[in-house]
Design a protein around this motif. Structure first.
Motif, PDB file in Angstrom:
ATOM      1  N   ALA A   1       0.852  -1.188   0.000  1.00 45.20           N
ATOM      2  CA  ALA A   1       0.000   0.000   0.000  1.00 45.20           C
ATOM      3  C   ALA A   1       0.887   1.237   0.000  1.00 45.20           C
ATOM      4  CB  ALA A   1      -0.944   0.009   1.201  1.00 45.20           C
ATOM      5  N   THR A   2       0.361   2.321  -0.528  1.00 51.38           N
ATOM      6  CA  THR A   2       1.094   3.583  -0.582  1.00 51.38           C
ATOM      7  C   THR A   2       0.454   4.568   0.379  1.00 51.38           C
ATOM      8  OG1 THR A   2       1.625   3.211  -2.914  1.00 51.38           O
ATOM      9  CG2 THR A   2       1.879   5.452  -2.065  1.00 51.38           C
ATOM     10  N   PRO A   3       1.155   4.994   1.420  1.00 51.67           N
ATOM     11  CA  PRO A   3       0.554   5.933   2.375  1.00 51.67           C
ATOM     12  C   PRO A   3       0.348   7.306   1.753  1.00 51.67           C
ATOM     13  CG  PRO A   3       2.868   5.580   2.871  1.00 51.67           C
ATOM     14  CD  PRO A   3       2.526   4.612   1.793  1.00 51.67           C
ATOM     15  N   THR A   4      -0.799   7.858   2.017  1.00 51.45           N
ATOM     16  CA  THR A   4      -1.139   9.188   1.492  1.00 51.45           C
ATOM     17  C   THR A   4      -1.440  10.186   2.591  1.00 51.45           C
ATOM     18  OG1 THR A   4      -3.458   8.504   1.297  1.00 51.45           O
ATOM     19  CG2 THR A   4      -2.055   8.217  -0.641  1.00 51.45           C
ATOM     20  N   ALA A   5      -1.358   9.762   3.852  1.00 55.05           N
ATOM     21  CA  ALA A   5      -1.684  10.654   4.967  1.00 55.05           C
ATOM     22  C   ALA A   5      -0.531  11.609   5.247  1.00 55.05           C
ATOM     23  CB  ALA A   5      -2.005   9.847   6.212  1.00 55.05           C
ATOM     24  N   SER A   6      -0.836  12.660   5.947  1.00 52.39           N
ATOM     25  CA  SER A   6       0.158  13.642   6.368  1.00 52.39           C
ATOM     26  C   SER A   6      -0.239  14.183   7.734  1.00 52.39           C
ATOM     27  CB  SER A   6       0.271  14.784   5.350  1.00 52.39           C
ATOM     28  OG  SER A   6      -0.965  15.450   5.222  1.00 52.39           O
ATOM     29  N   PHE A   7       0.734  14.613   8.492  1.00 54.34           N
ATOM     30  CA  PHE A   7       0.458  15.146   9.817  1.00 54.34           C
ATOM     31  C   PHE A   7      -0.154  16.540   9.702  1.00 54.34           C
ATOM     32  CE2 PHE A   7       4.047  12.262  10.992  1.00 54.34           C
ATOM     33  CZ  PHE A   7       3.280  11.399  11.756  1.00 54.34           C
ATOM     34  N   PRO A   8      -1.150  16.842  10.523  1.00 55.93           N
ATOM     35  CA  PRO A   8      -1.701  18.208  10.520  1.00 55.93           C
ATOM     36  C   PRO A   8      -0.723  19.196  11.141  1.00 55.93           C
ATOM     37  CG  PRO A   8      -2.744  16.884  12.224  1.00 55.93           C
ATOM     38  CD  PRO A   8      -1.881  15.946  11.420  1.00 55.93           C
ATOM     39  N   ASP A   9      -1.019  20.458  10.984  1.00 51.56           N
ATOM     40  CA  ASP A   9      -0.129  21.499  11.507  1.00 51.56           C
ATOM     41  C   ASP A   9      -0.111  21.511  13.028  1.00 51.56           C
ATOM     42  OD1 ASP A   9       0.384  22.183   8.893  1.00 51.56           O
ATOM     43  OD2 ASP A   9      -1.177  23.741   8.845  1.00 51.56           O
ATOM     44  N   ASN A  10      -1.223  21.191  13.668  1.00 49.97           N
ATOM     45  CA  ASN A  10      -1.299  21.184  15.129  1.00 49.97           C
ATOM     46  C   ASN A  10      -1.131  19.787  15.696  1.00 49.97           C
ATOM     47  OD1 ASN A  10      -3.678  20.267  14.030  1.00 49.97           O
ATOM     48  ND2 ASN A  10      -4.985  21.164  15.604  1.00 49.97           N
ATOM     49  N   ILE A  11      -0.171  19.029  15.166  1.00 49.92           N
ATOM     50  CA  ILE A  11       0.021  17.650  15.600  1.00 49.92           C
ATOM     51  C   ILE A  11       0.469  17.583  17.053  1.00 49.92           C
ATOM     52  CG2 ILE A  11       2.362  17.677  14.644  1.00 49.92           C
ATOM     53  CD1 ILE A  11      -0.007  14.638  14.978  1.00 49.92           C
ATOM     54  N   LYS A  12       1.251  18.558  17.517  1.00 49.27           N
ATOM     55  CA  LYS A  12       1.705  18.535  18.910  1.00 49.27           C
ATOM     56  C   LYS A  12       0.535  18.724  19.872  1.00 49.27           C
ATOM     57  CE  LYS A  12       6.411  20.163  18.001  1.00 49.27           C
ATOM     58  NZ  LYS A  12       7.429  21.195  18.332  1.00 49.27           N
ATOM     59  N   THR A  13      -0.364  19.635  19.545  1.00 46.06           N
ATOM     60  CA  THR A  13      -1.533  19.853  20.402  1.00 46.06           C
ATOM     61  C   THR A  13      -2.439  18.633  20.411  1.00 46.06           C
ATOM     62  OG1 THR A  13      -1.423  22.205  19.873  1.00 46.06           O
ATOM     63  CG2 THR A  13      -3.458  21.382  20.857  1.00 46.06           C
ATOM     64  N   LEU A  14      -2.657  18.037  19.249  1.00 46.74           N
ATOM     65  CA  LEU A  14      -3.501  16.844  19.173  1.00 46.74           C
ATOM     66  C   LEU A  14      -2.883  15.669  19.914  1.00 46.74           C
ATOM     67  CD1 LEU A  14      -4.622  17.009  15.428  1.00 46.74           C
ATOM     68  CD2 LEU A  14      -5.932  17.678  17.439  1.00 46.74           C
ATOM     69  N   THR A  15      -1.566  15.511  19.817  1.00 42.65           N
ATOM     70  CA  THR A  15      -0.896  14.428  20.525  1.00 42.65           C
ATOM     71  C   THR A  15      -0.980  14.613  22.025  1.00 42.65           C
ATOM     72  OG1 THR A  15       0.630  14.180  18.663  1.00 42.65           O
ATOM     73  CG2 THR A  15       1.265  13.177  20.739  1.00 42.65           C
ATOM     74  N   ARG A  16      -0.827  15.855  22.491  1.00 45.94           N
ATOM     75  CA  ARG A  16      -0.939  16.128  23.922  1.00 45.94           C
ATOM     76  C   ARG A  16      -2.354  15.825  24.423  1.00 45.94           C
ATOM     77  NH1 ARG A  16      -0.206  21.125  23.683  1.00 45.94           N
ATOM     78  NH2 ARG A  16       2.042  21.006  23.309  1.00 45.94           N
ATOM     79  N   GLN A  17      -3.368  16.215  23.652  1.00 44.70           N
ATOM     80  CA  GLN A  17      -4.744  15.921  24.049  1.00 44.70           C
ATOM     81  C   GLN A  17      -5.027  14.422  24.039  1.00 44.70           C
ATOM     82  OE1 GLN A  17      -7.159  18.174  21.344  1.00 44.70           O
ATOM     83  NE2 GLN A  17      -6.601  20.164  22.232  1.00 44.70           N
ATOM     84  N   TYR A  18      -4.467  13.720  23.064  1.00 40.91           N
ATOM     85  CA  TYR A  18      -4.690  12.276  22.987  1.00 40.91           C
ATOM     86  C   TYR A  18      -4.019  11.556  24.155  1.00 40.91           C
ATOM     87  CZ  TYR A  18      -4.490   7.463  21.355  1.00 40.91           C
ATOM     88  OH  TYR A  18      -4.587   6.099  21.270  1.00 40.91           O
TER      89      TYR A  18
END
Length: 335
Positions: free
Chosen positions: A123-140
């Motif tokens: 499979a070929t990955p097509t996803a990309s990290f959002p700009d606020n990945i640090k905030t989302l990771t902290r919330q998760y």
């Protein structure tokens, strides 16, 4: 004077780098961070042979401190090993693509041993990290800690109730009062908790896609402690064709480096990839202390569960189902 004016004075006289605190500038100058090729004047004296030996061990040769992939030069071999094991240069190149396609010939360390990638074309990955990945990771991470605490609480309640059920059945068996109604068993259903996807593992990155690999020999040196060197941990089977493994992409994250070392603690068998980590482990005897703490914690947990089950049973919350008596017919049929 303001803090901003004070910070401008903290400048390295050799590389003109600015520092926010004085201790950072002192460490920078004292450890020759910007001048790794220069030797301190104290090394030429005969009074500091131990310091000179530590300097050689930490600094190392230039080719051992240079990354072959991004040509970055490090001030110590330890920094270079961390850079390669954590795959830092590849993460910077593919920082917007999680779980990128692996190149043929890449080697990784897994629980099965060292493997070499043969094919990654499922499979070929097509996803990309959002700009606020640090905030989302902290919330998760905050959400995940609450979810784990909720699941742990539910598991403990389930264990207490099931243990109380077993105690009740054991008591009925000793008193010879077992019947069909006493076998009724009430299962505990935990309350549901909201699920949330991990922002660092999007679905479009296909982290569970299968990667074809082959098992290769591990050339890293192994030591029992810091002195005695041992042979390889395993020997590859002698076949004409190499052993093939089909692993998930999320497993292949730790990059293999032949210059690394494996230090095994002779007391607990735990493995370390760096000498400072093992030295800290051995100096603090953390393996012995942690095993004793885990044993005491387990005993205290079992004792508290047994006490809670006994209290739950004494409250008469667990009762066998009453046998319903046969109801008389309201309009009996004529004979």
């Amino acid at each position: 004077k303001t803090k901003k004016q004070q910070q401008t004075k903290l400048v390295c006289p050799h590389c003109s780098r600015n520092f926010a605190v004085k201790k950072g500038l002192e460490y920078h100058i004292k450890n020759y961070v910007c001048r790794p090729a220069e030797k301190p004047a104290s090394f030429d004296n005969e009074e500091a042979p131990a310091v000179k030996k530590a300097y050689k061990r930490l600094r190392g040769k230039l080719e051992d401190r240079t990354c072959p992939k991004c040509n970055r030069v490090f001030t110590s071999v330890l920094g270079m090993n961390y850079h390669r094991e954590k795959n830092v240069c590849d993460k910077k190149e593919n920082k917007e693509v999680p779980f990128p396609i692996l190149q043929q010939g890449s080697k990784f360390v897994t629980q099965f041993g060292v493997v070499e990638v043969v094919r990654d074309d499922r499979a070929t990955p097509t996803a990309s990290f959002p700009d606020n990945i640090k905030t989302l990771t902290r919330q998760y991470n905050t959400f995940k800690s609450k979810q784990d605490a909720h699941e742990q609480k539910c598991h403990r309640s389930s264990t207490v109730r099931h243990l109380a059920q077993r105690k009740r059945l054991s008591k009925f068996f000793e008193e010879d009062r077992l019947n069909k109604s006493s076998y009724s068993f009430e299962f505990f259903h935990p309350t549901s908790y909201d699920n949330r996807p991990d922002p660092g593992v999007p679905k479009e990155s296909f982290p569970d896609r299968i990667v074809e690999c082959i098992l290769v020999a591990d050339q890293r040196a192994r030591f029992h402690g810091l002195v005695s060197q041992i042979d390889a941990a395993y020997e590859l089977p002698k076949h004409k064709t190499p052993l093939r493994l089909f692993l998930r992409r999320r497993v292949l994250t730790k990059v293999y480096s032949e210059q690394g070392e494996i230090l095994i603690c002779p007391r607990c068998g735990k493995r370390f990839d760096s000498r400072p980590g093992y030295s800290h482990h051995e100096r603090n005897t953390s393996c012995v202390e942690k095993s004793q703490e885990a044993k005491l914690k387990k005993e205290a947990l079992l004792s508290s569960i047994d006490t809670s089950a006994q209290r739950y049973l004494e409250k008469a919350r667990i009762r066998p189902k009453k046998e319903e008596a046969a109801r008389p017919l309201e309009n009996p049929a004529p004979p």
